[in-house]
Design a protein around this motif. Structure first.
Motif, PDB file in Angstrom:
ATOM      1  N   LEU A  77       0.866  -1.183   0.000  1.00  0.00           N
ATOM      2  CA  LEU A  77       0.000   0.000   0.000  1.00  0.00           C
ATOM      3  C   LEU A  77       0.902   1.232   0.000  1.00  0.00           C
ATOM      4  N   GLY A  78       0.299   2.372  -0.358  1.00  0.00           N
ATOM      5  CA  GLY A  78       1.023   3.641  -0.216  1.00  0.00           C
ATOM      6  C   GLY A  78       1.818   4.068  -1.437  1.00  0.00           C
ATOM      7  N   ARG A  79       1.652   3.389  -2.587  1.00  0.00           N
ATOM      8  CA  ARG A  79       2.344   3.835  -3.808  1.00  0.00           C
ATOM      9  C   ARG A  79       1.781   5.193  -4.227  1.00  0.00           C
ATOM     10  N   SER A  80       2.677   6.104  -4.659  1.00  0.00           N
ATOM     11  CA  SER A  80       2.189   7.470  -4.921  1.00  0.00           C
ATOM     12  C   SER A  80       1.192   7.509  -6.085  1.00  0.00           C
ATOM     13  N   GLU A  81       1.363   6.617  -7.075  1.00  0.00           N
ATOM     14  CA  GLU A  81       0.448   6.642  -8.230  1.00  0.00           C
ATOM     15  C   GLU A  81      -0.907   6.006  -7.914  1.00  0.00           C
ATOM     16  N   ALA A  82      -0.978   5.249  -6.823  1.00  0.00           N
ATOM     17  CA  ALA A  82      -2.235   4.571  -6.462  1.00  0.00           C
ATOM     18  C   ALA A  82      -3.108   5.530  -5.655  1.00  0.00           C
ATOM     19  N   THR A  83      -3.795   6.410  -6.385  1.00  0.00           N
ATOM     20  CA  THR A  83      -4.551   7.471  -5.725  1.00  0.00           C
ATOM     21  C   THR A  83      -5.992   7.067  -5.420  1.00  0.00           C
ATOM     22  N   LEU A  84      -6.393   5.897  -5.925  1.00  0.00           N
ATOM     23  CA  LEU A  84      -7.754   5.431  -5.667  1.00  0.00           C
ATOM     24  C   LEU A  84      -7.716   4.243  -4.707  1.00  0.00           C
ATOM     25  N   ALA A  85      -8.779   4.120  -3.916  1.00  0.00           N
ATOM     26  CA  ALA A  85      -8.845   2.991  -2.981  1.00  0.00           C
ATOM     27  C   ALA A  85     -10.276   2.495  -2.883  1.00  0.00           C
ATOM     28  N   ALA A  86     -10.393   1.248  -2.422  1.00  0.00           N
ATOM     29  CA  ALA A  86     -11.707   0.693  -2.099  1.00  0.00           C
ATOM     30  C   ALA A  86     -11.600   0.093  -0.707  1.00  0.00           C
ATOM     31  N   PHE A  87     -12.588   0.391   0.112  1.00  0.00           N
ATOM     32  CA  PHE A  87     -12.667  -0.184   1.460  1.00  0.00           C
ATOM     33  C   PHE A  87     -13.965  -0.985   1.473  1.00  0.00           C
ATOM     34  N   ILE A  88     -13.844  -2.299   1.597  1.00  0.00           N
ATOM     35  CA  ILE A  88     -15.020  -3.162   1.472  1.00  0.00           C
ATOM     36  C   ILE A  88     -15.141  -4.074   2.693  1.00  0.00           C
ATOM     37  N   PRO A  89     -15.907  -3.659   3.687  1.00  0.00           N
ATOM     38  CA  PRO A  89     -16.162  -4.533   4.835  1.00  0.00           C
ATOM     39  C   PRO A  89     -17.123  -5.661   4.430  1.00  0.00           C
ATOM     40  N   ILE A  90     -16.821  -6.870   4.868  1.00  0.00           N
ATOM     41  CA  ILE A  90     -17.571  -8.056   4.453  1.00  0.00           C
ATOM     42  C   ILE A  90     -17.900  -8.928   5.662  1.00  0.00           C
ATOM     43  N   ARG A  91     -19.125  -9.457   5.664  1.00  0.00           N
ATOM     44  CA  ARG A  91     -19.473 -10.465   6.673  1.00  0.00           C
ATOM     45  C   ARG A  91     -19.940 -11.720   5.942  1.00  0.00           C
ATOM     46  N   LYS A  92     -19.531 -12.872   6.457  1.00  0.00           N
ATOM     47  CA  LYS A  92     -19.992 -14.136   5.883  1.00  0.00           C
ATOM     48  C   LYS A  92     -21.023 -14.771   6.817  1.00  0.00           C
ATOM     49  N   SER A  93     -21.857 -15.647   6.226  1.00  0.00           N
ATOM     50  CA  SER A  93     -23.007 -16.186   6.962  1.00  0.00           C
ATOM     51  C   SER A  93     -22.616 -17.264   7.984  1.00  0.00           C
ATOM     52  N   GLU A  94     -23.558 -17.585   8.845  1.00  0.00           N
ATOM     53  CA  GLU A  94     -23.342 -18.661   9.818  1.00  0.00           C
ATOM     54  C   GLU A  94     -23.055 -19.967   9.095  1.00  0.00           C
ATOM     55  N   ALA A  95     -23.717 -20.169   7.935  1.00  0.00           N
ATOM     56  CA  ALA A  95     -23.502 -21.399   7.166  1.00  0.00           C
ATOM     57  C   ALA A  95     -22.016 -21.544   6.801  1.00  0.00           C
ATOM     58  N   TRP A  96     -21.387 -20.435   6.456  1.00  0.00           N
ATOM     59  CA  TRP A  96     -19.948 -20.436   6.129  1.00  0.00           C
ATOM     60  C   TRP A  96     -19.121 -20.832   7.350  1.00  0.00           C
ATOM     61  N   TRP A  97     -19.431 -20.195   8.458  1.00  0.00           N
ATOM     62  CA  TRP A  97     -18.613 -20.415   9.667  1.00  0.00           C
ATOM     63  C   TRP A  97     -18.863 -21.791  10.271  1.00  0.00           C
TER      64      TRP A  97
END
Ligand code: HEM
Length: 182
Positions: A77-97
């Motif tokens: 992370l932190g490259r000067s040309e990488a000016t865009l970001a995505a922050f994607i919080p995710i939850r998985k179901s009880e079936a997964w766990w």
């Protein structure tokens, strides 16, 4: 400060300005205009409109061959040309766990080819995965990606591919937040 625990503080200050915020699955979270990411601790108190906490942890499913490949090609992370970001919080179901570790790995890697698909987008997309489930957070994972504007279309293509997989049938909450560095 511990360098493995991070707070993503959603509010009206921070070096990342929100360009869009969409609740793709499950309950939305309150709108914010900026995100600030700071090194934190388990006991720090909340700031901003909301704070999501995540831990940099060990790999769960990645085998040696893939791990070596990832280490060889992935960017930080932190490259000067990488000016865009995505922050994607995710939850998985009880079936997964409720699945066993080997069943989860089969879904992620054999059936959904998560790593194989993702690797095609390295090193353009820099990524970081934070775990939140074991510390009682509302999401299981906080995912963060940084890329240059020229790679924005490729990032959309990657998301489209991953969201069609069997793995994503187990995602029951997903918020897609896009950002630009200021
Ligand atoms: C986990 C690679 C993109 C969401 C992983 C793991 C790898 C990986 C190797 C497994 C870590 C482990 O062994 O525990 C990649 C690569 C990508 C990419 C190379 C290319 C940029 C994405 C995207 C998303 C995503 C775009 C979602 C928006 C996740 C999540 C996990 C994960 C939620 C944790 C899954 C779980 O433990 O159940 N990724 N990924 N990844 N990735 Fe990706």
């Amino acid at each position: 400060m511990n360098k493995t625990i991070f707070d993503f503080i959603g509010g009206n200050i921070g070096e990342w300005k929100v360009t869009s915020m969409v609740a793709l699955k499950g309950e939305p979270i309150e709108s914010i205009s900026h995100i600030k990411k700071i090194s934190s601790s388990l006991i720090s108190s909340n700031k901003g409109i909301w704070t999501l906490k995540g831990i940099v942890s060990n790999l769960r499913y990645t085998e040696k061959e893939d791990k070596d490949k990832l280490v060889a090609i992935q960017e930080d992370l932190g490259r000067s040309e990488a000016t865009l970001a995505a922050f994607i919080p995710i939850r998985k179901s009880e079936a997964w766990w409720n699945l066993a570790q080997d069943e989860r790995r089969k879904i992620m890697e054999n059936k959904s080819q998560h790593t194989q698909t993702g690797m095609k987008y390295l090193p353009a997309i820099a990524r970081k995965l934070f775990h939140s489930r074991d510390i009682g957070e509302p999401f299981d994972f906080l995912t963060w990606f940084e890329y240059a504007p020229d790679d924005a279309a490729a990032f959309e293509e990657l998301l489209e591919a991953l969201r069609k997989t069997e793995e994503w049938n187990y995602v029951d909450r997903e918020i897609d937040i896009r950002l630009v560095r200021i």
